[in-house]
Scaffold this active site. Structure first.
Site, mmCIF file in Angstrom:
data_model
loop_
_atom_site.group_PDB
_atom_site.id
_atom_site.type_symbol
_atom_site.label_atom_id
_atom_site.label_comp_id
_atom_site.label_asym_id
_atom_site.label_seq_id
_atom_site.Cartn_x
_atom_site.Cartn_y
_atom_site.Cartn_z
ATOM 1 N N GLY A 112 101.926 20.308 103.318
ATOM 2 C CA GLY A 112 101.459 20.521 104.674
ATOM 3 C C GLY A 112 102.640 20.738 105.591
ATOM 4 N N TYR A 113 102.352 21.138 106.816
ATOM 5 C CA TYR A 113 103.397 21.472 107.777
ATOM 6 C C TYR A 113 103.302 20.603 109.018
ATOM 7 C CZ TYR A 113 104.649 25.265 104.801
ATOM 8 O OH TYR A 113 105.089 25.972 103.720
ATOM 9 N N LEU A 114 104.432 19.985 109.363
ATOM 10 C CA LEU A 114 104.543 19.244 110.616
ATOM 11 C C LEU A 114 104.847 20.207 111.754
ATOM 12 C CD1 LEU A 114 106.599 16.256 109.215
ATOM 13 C CD2 LEU A 114 104.231 16.170 110.025
#
Length: 154
Positions: free
Chosen positions: A27-29
């Site tokens: 996932g991407y912050l």
């Protein structure tokens, strides 16, 4: 560290028979075009990765990666933007290069990407017959892009 890689689409997965893949959840912050911050779980390992903006050719960009505990990765995934990526990665060695072969699942099902990391942008490598089209530099094939714009909705 500078990452130099090329990306290709492929169709046929017959060449993967007998090779064990590893499941990856990421996932991407942040998916800011200037920098992406990724959290990844690969089998039983966790990683935090920061990538800079690609150069004009799309071949090179800064990359920093640190292994973190699986517990830290699981906690950070809870903070990620919507659109967690699920894929299986296979590694295929051809001559002196290792190809990373990704078969995507979920909303990106049907997307098949092959990547090769190089020492220089001009480095020679053997192109396997199963490659279909080069997509290096096409942002639609960045994982950060497909996390927000899944392949199934193109």
């Amino acid at each position: 560290m500078t990452e130099i890689e090329r990306k290709f689409l492929f169709k046929n997965t017959d060449f993967l028979k007998g090779i064990e893949g590893k499941r990856i959840t990421q996932g991407y912050l942040s998916t800011d075009p200037e920098r992406t911050v990724r959290v990844r779980i690969k089998s039983d390992q966790g990683f935090l990765t920061i990538k800079g903006k690609s150069n004009q050719s799309g071949l090179s960009r800064y990359e920093w990666e640190k292994e973190i505990t699986i517990q830290e990765a699981e906690q950070l995934l809870q903070l990620c933007l919507p659109g967690v990526i699920d894929k299986t990665r296979y590694e295929v060695v051809i001559e002196n290069h290792t190809w990373e072969i990704d078969i995507f699942h979920g909303e990106n099902n049907g997307l098949l990407l092959a990547e090769i990391e190089l020492q220089s942008e001009e480095e020679y490598f053997l192109k396997p017959e199963w490659l279909v089209k080069e997509v290096t530099g096409d942002v639609r094939y960045y994982n950060s892009y497909i996390s927000a714009q899944p392949f199934s909705k193109w």
